[in-house]
Every structure is written in C-alpha cells, then in structure tokens.
Design a protein around this motif. Structure first.
Motif, PDB file in Angstrom:
ATOM      1  N   SER A   2      -2.899  14.140   7.278  1.00 32.97           N
ATOM      2  CA  SER A   2      -1.581  14.616   6.837  1.00 32.97           C
ATOM      3  C   SER A   2      -1.729  15.442   5.560  1.00 32.97           C
ATOM      4  O   SER A   2      -2.766  15.394   4.870  1.00 32.97           O
ATOM      5  CB  SER A   2      -0.651  13.431   6.578  1.00 32.97           C
ATOM      6  OG  SER A   2      -1.056  12.752   5.393  1.00 32.97           O
ATOM      7  N   ARG A   3      -0.686  16.165   5.198  1.00 33.12           N
ATOM      8  CA  ARG A   3      -0.738  16.940   3.957  1.00 33.12           C
ATOM      9  C   ARG A   3      -0.842  16.010   2.759  1.00 33.12           C
ATOM     10  O   ARG A   3      -1.435  16.362   1.741  1.00 33.12           O
ATOM     11  CB  ARG A   3       0.493  17.851   3.855  1.00 33.12           C
ATOM     12  CG  ARG A   3       0.422  19.021   4.843  1.00 33.12           C
ATOM     13  CD  ARG A   3       1.530  20.024   4.606  1.00 33.12           C
ATOM     14  NE  ARG A   3       1.502  20.518   3.246  1.00 33.12           N
ATOM     15  CZ  ARG A   3       2.580  20.601   2.466  1.00 33.12           C
ATOM     16  NH1 ARG A   3       3.744  20.222   2.900  1.00 33.12           N
ATOM     17  NH2 ARG A   3       2.468  21.061   1.245  1.00 33.12           N
ATOM     18  N   LEU A   4      -0.275  14.809   2.896  1.00 35.28           N
ATOM     19  CA  LEU A   4      -0.405  13.844   1.792  1.00 35.28           C
ATOM     20  C   LEU A   4      -1.868  13.444   1.619  1.00 35.28           C
ATOM     21  O   LEU A   4      -2.393  13.424   0.497  1.00 35.28           O
ATOM     22  CB  LEU A   4       0.465  12.609   2.066  1.00 35.28           C
ATOM     23  CG  LEU A   4       0.359  11.508   1.002  1.00 35.28           C
ATOM     24  CD1 LEU A   4       0.808  12.016  -0.362  1.00 35.28           C
ATOM     25  CD2 LEU A   4       1.187  10.295   1.413  1.00 35.28           C
ATOM     26  N   ASP A   5      -2.531  13.143   2.756  1.00 31.91           N
ATOM     27  CA  ASP A   5      -3.966  12.815   2.675  1.00 31.91           C
ATOM     28  C   ASP A   5      -4.737  13.958   2.029  1.00 31.91           C
ATOM     29  O   ASP A   5      -5.604  13.746   1.181  1.00 31.91           O
ATOM     30  CB  ASP A   5      -4.542  12.585   4.085  1.00 31.91           C
ATOM     31  CG  ASP A   5      -4.024  11.299   4.720  1.00 31.91           C
ATOM     32  OD1 ASP A   5      -3.761  10.338   3.983  1.00 31.91           O
ATOM     33  OD2 ASP A   5      -3.893  11.286   5.955  1.00 31.91           O
ATOM     34  N   SER A   6      -4.416  15.175   2.468  1.00 33.26           N
ATOM     35  CA  SER A   6      -5.141  16.344   1.981  1.00 33.26           C
ATOM     36  C   SER A   6      -4.917  16.534   0.481  1.00 33.26           C
ATOM     37  O   SER A   6      -5.846  16.847  -0.279  1.00 33.26           O
ATOM     38  CB  SER A   6      -4.667  17.566   2.772  1.00 33.26           C
ATOM     39  OG  SER A   6      -5.337  18.702   2.351  1.00 33.26           O
ATOM     40  N   SER A  12      -8.558  14.046  -5.952  1.00 33.78           N
ATOM     41  CA  SER A  12      -9.776  13.250  -6.168  1.00 33.78           C
ATOM     42  C   SER A  12     -10.976  14.160  -6.350  1.00 33.78           C
ATOM     43  O   SER A  12     -11.832  13.908  -7.205  1.00 33.78           O
ATOM     44  CB  SER A  12     -10.048  12.327  -4.981  1.00 33.78           C
ATOM     45  OG  SER A  12      -9.012  11.416  -4.839  1.00 33.78           O
ATOM     46  N   ALA A  13     -11.018  15.228  -5.541  1.00 33.69           N
ATOM     47  CA  ALA A  13     -12.147  16.156  -5.643  1.00 33.69           C
ATOM     48  C   ALA A  13     -12.158  16.840  -7.004  1.00 33.69           C
ATOM     49  O   ALA A  13     -13.219  16.967  -7.632  1.00 33.69           O
ATOM     50  CB  ALA A  13     -12.055  17.208  -4.528  1.00 33.69           C
ATOM     51  N   GLN A  14     -10.991  17.241  -7.487  1.00 31.86           N
ATOM     52  CA  GLN A  14     -10.920  17.870  -8.811  1.00 31.86           C
ATOM     53  C   GLN A  14     -11.486  16.934  -9.870  1.00 31.86           C
ATOM     54  O   GLN A  14     -12.326  17.320 -10.683  1.00 31.86           O
ATOM     55  CB  GLN A  14      -9.462  18.174  -9.182  1.00 31.86           C
ATOM     56  CG  GLN A  14      -8.861  19.312  -8.429  1.00 31.86           C
ATOM     57  CD  GLN A  14      -7.410  19.520  -8.805  1.00 31.86           C
ATOM     58  OE1 GLN A  14      -6.707  18.576  -9.179  1.00 31.86           O
ATOM     59  NE2 GLN A  14      -6.965  20.749  -8.680  1.00 31.86           N
ATOM     60  N   GLY A 102      -2.913  27.197  -0.086  1.00 35.92           N
ATOM     61  CA  GLY A 102      -2.844  26.641   1.261  1.00 35.92           C
ATOM     62  C   GLY A 102      -2.412  27.662   2.295  1.00 35.92           C
ATOM     63  O   GLY A 102      -2.340  27.350   3.483  1.00 35.92           O
ATOM     64  N   TYR A 103      -2.091  28.871   1.851  1.00 37.36           N
ATOM     65  CA  TYR A 103      -1.756  29.970   2.768  1.00 37.36           C
ATOM     66  C   TYR A 103      -2.923  30.944   2.775  1.00 37.36           C
ATOM     67  O   TYR A 103      -3.241  31.560   1.741  1.00 37.36           O
ATOM     68  CB  TYR A 103      -0.480  30.699   2.310  1.00 37.36           C
ATOM     69  CG  TYR A 103       0.764  29.865   2.409  1.00 37.36           C
ATOM     70  CD1 TYR A 103       1.433  29.732   3.627  1.00 37.36           C
ATOM     71  CD2 TYR A 103       1.285  29.216   1.297  1.00 37.36           C
ATOM     72  CE1 TYR A 103       2.582  28.956   3.733  1.00 37.36           C
ATOM     73  CE2 TYR A 103       2.428  28.439   1.393  1.00 37.36           C
ATOM     74  CZ  TYR A 103       3.072  28.312   2.613  1.00 37.36           C
ATOM     75  OH  TYR A 103       4.198  27.540   2.715  1.00 37.36           O
ATOM     76  N   ASP A 104      -3.538  31.098   3.954  1.00 35.98           N
ATOM     77  CA  ASP A 104      -4.756  31.914   4.020  1.00 35.98           C
ATOM     78  C   ASP A 104      -4.513  33.347   3.563  1.00 35.98           C
ATOM     79  O   ASP A 104      -5.362  33.947   2.905  1.00 35.98           O
ATOM     80  CB  ASP A 104      -5.314  31.918   5.455  1.00 35.98           C
ATOM     81  CG  ASP A 104      -5.928  30.567   5.827  1.00 35.98           C
ATOM     82  OD1 ASP A 104      -6.137  29.735   4.922  1.00 35.98           O
ATOM     83  OD2 ASP A 104      -6.177  30.351   7.029  1.00 35.98           O
ATOM     84  N   ASP A 105      -3.357  33.909   3.928  1.00 37.04           N
ATOM     85  CA  ASP A 105      -3.126  35.317   3.570  1.00 37.04           C
ATOM     86  C   ASP A 105      -2.983  35.494   2.059  1.00 37.04           C
ATOM     87  O   ASP A 105      -3.527  36.422   1.461  1.00 37.04           O
ATOM     88  CB  ASP A 105      -1.904  35.875   4.321  1.00 37.04           C
ATOM     89  CG  ASP A 105      -0.649  35.035   4.141  1.00 37.04           C
ATOM     90  OD1 ASP A 105      -0.740  33.849   3.755  1.00 37.04           O
ATOM     91  OD2 ASP A 105       0.456  35.569   4.366  1.00 37.04           O
ATOM     92  N   LYS A 106      -2.292  34.568   1.407  1.00 36.74           N
ATOM     93  CA  LYS A 106      -2.134  34.648  -0.053  1.00 36.74           C
ATOM     94  C   LYS A 106      -3.470  34.404  -0.753  1.00 36.74           C
ATOM     95  O   LYS A 106      -3.829  35.090  -1.717  1.00 36.74           O
ATOM     96  CB  LYS A 106      -1.109  33.631  -0.549  1.00 36.74           C
ATOM     97  CG  LYS A 106       0.306  33.970  -0.149  1.00 36.74           C
ATOM     98  CD  LYS A 106       1.287  32.972  -0.734  1.00 36.74           C
ATOM     99  CE  LYS A 106       2.700  33.323  -0.270  1.00 36.74           C
ATOM    100  NZ  LYS A 106       3.668  32.321  -0.559  1.00 36.74           N
ATOM    101  N   VAL A 150     -17.753  18.798   1.681  1.00 31.48           N
ATOM    102  CA  VAL A 150     -18.082  20.220   1.603  1.00 31.48           C
ATOM    103  C   VAL A 150     -16.841  21.041   1.975  1.00 31.48           C
ATOM    104  O   VAL A 150     -16.153  20.731   2.947  1.00 31.48           O
ATOM    105  CB  VAL A 150     -19.248  20.549   2.566  1.00 31.48           C
ATOM    106  CG1 VAL A 150     -19.462  22.059   2.652  1.00 31.48           C
ATOM    107  CG2 VAL A 150     -20.531  19.851   2.103  1.00 31.48           C
ATOM    108  N   GLY A 151     -16.547  22.044   1.158  1.00 26.55           N
ATOM    109  CA  GLY A 151     -15.396  22.904   1.428  1.00 26.55           C
ATOM    110  C   GLY A 151     -14.111  22.440   0.779  1.00 26.55           C
ATOM    111  O   GLY A 151     -13.111  23.151   0.787  1.00 26.55           O
ATOM    112  N   ARG A 152     -14.116  21.231   0.237  1.00 23.51           N
ATOM    113  CA  ARG A 152     -12.902  20.710  -0.409  1.00 23.51           C
ATOM    114  C   ARG A 152     -12.744  21.297  -1.815  1.00 23.51           C
ATOM    115  O   ARG A 152     -11.643  21.568  -2.293  1.00 23.51           O
ATOM    116  CB  ARG A 152     -12.993  19.173  -0.462  1.00 23.51           C
ATOM    117  CG  ARG A 152     -11.945  18.473  -1.241  1.00 23.51           C
ATOM    118  CD  ARG A 152     -10.588  18.478  -0.608  1.00 23.51           C
ATOM    119  NE  ARG A 152     -10.582  18.000   0.762  1.00 23.51           N
ATOM    120  CZ  ARG A 152      -9.496  18.049   1.546  1.00 23.51           C
ATOM    121  NH1 ARG A 152      -8.374  18.549   1.084  1.00 23.51           N
ATOM    122  NH2 ARG A 152      -9.542  17.618   2.784  1.00 23.51           N
TER     123      ARG A 152
END
Ligand code: SAM
Length: 159
Positions: A2-6, A12-14, A102-106, A150-152
């Motif tokens: 979910s977006r909450l999990d993300s 946490s990653a920060q 979170g928006y690829d185009d932006k 990785v990638g987070r």
C-alpha cells in the motif's frame, strides 16, 4: 504494497541511510545541502547527526514545523533548479535530496537537472543521499545499508 507501507519504507530508508553515512560524512568539511525541506523532519535528523556542520535548506515555500525551521540565513526559498545554482562549487560535505513526487513524468523533469546540481555542489569525496537516482559520471554509487531495499534510496560519493 500500500502507499502507507511505501511511505513508511521511504522514511525508514531516509533515516537508515543518513545514520549509515553519518560517521564518514561527519569527517568531511563543508556545508550540508538539504534539497527539499518539506516538514523539516530530515532537516531535524541531519542537524542531530551533524551538529558541527552548517545545513542550508531549500524549498519553493516554507512549510516546515516551527521546531524544524532553519534560520533565515540557512533557508533558500524558490525553485531549487534556480536557487541552488549559486551553490555549485560550494564544496559541500553532503547533499541530501528528497524531492521525488511519485509521478514519473514530474520526476523525469527533476532528473534533467538534479544530478548535475548535486555533483557540482559536492566536494571531492563528499556524499549524496537521494530519493531519486543521481546518474552522473562524477557520482560513484555506494552500497546501501542492509535494511534498505535497492532502489528505495540512493547513495553516492563524489569522485
Ligand atoms: N525530507 C522532508 C522532510 O523530512 O520533511 C520532506 C521533503 S518533501 C517530500 C519535498 C519538498 O521539496 C516539498 O516541500 C516541495 O515543496 C519541495 N520541492 C520539490 N521539488 C522542488 C523544486 N523543484 N523546487 C523547490 N522545492 C521543491
């Protein structure tokens, strides 16, 4: 997920990435650039980790909590693409960038200028931590702490 999990994983990653590099980055002279002050949570964490470094924070508008607002001389308001240009060559110890949307185009537009800005602002040996990948020949990717997927989040040292 979910977006909450993300969201929880991103925060946490920060924290884990900033803690992970803090011993090494603390030894590097120079300012710290906080690209995207937002609420000021990572600014507050950075100033706890780096009490002897000046931290300059950038955002298009002031939205930080009163307890996590930099002093006026360490706050740069406006579009970072323009307002951070004078900091190219400043020999920063650390650049932390948290301006992914979170928006690829932006984010694709941000990535047309952010890697070059980060590389240009850092001292040789300086470090960059970012929520967006900073692909630049002068930025060497570094391994993440084991708690971060990785990638987070992304971590670099200026060559
Ligand atoms: N790390 C912050 C914290 O812990 O509170 C959150 C940062 S928030 C995700 C991103 C911030 O960057 C927002 O406040 C937004 O206004 C700012 N921002 C994003 N892109 C920007 C740009 N191109 N110029 C100026 N500010 C920008």
């Amino acid at each position: 997920m979910s977006r909450l999990d993300s969201f929880i994983r991103r925060l946490s990653a920060q924290r884990d990435v900033l803690n992970h590099i803090s011993d090494e980055a603390r030894q590097i002279d120079g300012v710290i650039l906080e690209i995207g002050l937002g609420n000021g949570r990572t600014f507050d964490h950075l100033r706890a980790l780096f009490p002897d470094h000046r931290i300059i924070a950038f955002d298009r508008a002031l939205g930080s909590h009163a307890s996590s607002t930099p002093s006026a001389e360490d706050l740069v308001i406006g579009e970072i693409r323009e307002t951070a240009q004078p900091y190219v060559g400043v020999n920063a110890a650390l650049v932390h960038a948290d301006i992914g949307t979170g928006y690829d185009d932006k984010d694709a537009i941000t990535l047309t200028w952010l890697p070059q800005l980060a590389a240009g602002a850092l001292a040789k040996g300086g470090m960059a931590a970012s929520g967006l990948p900073l692909e630049h020949p002068d930025l060497e990717p570094l391994p993440l702490p084991s708690t971060v997927d990785v990638g987070r989040y992304f971590l670099y040292r200026r060559r």
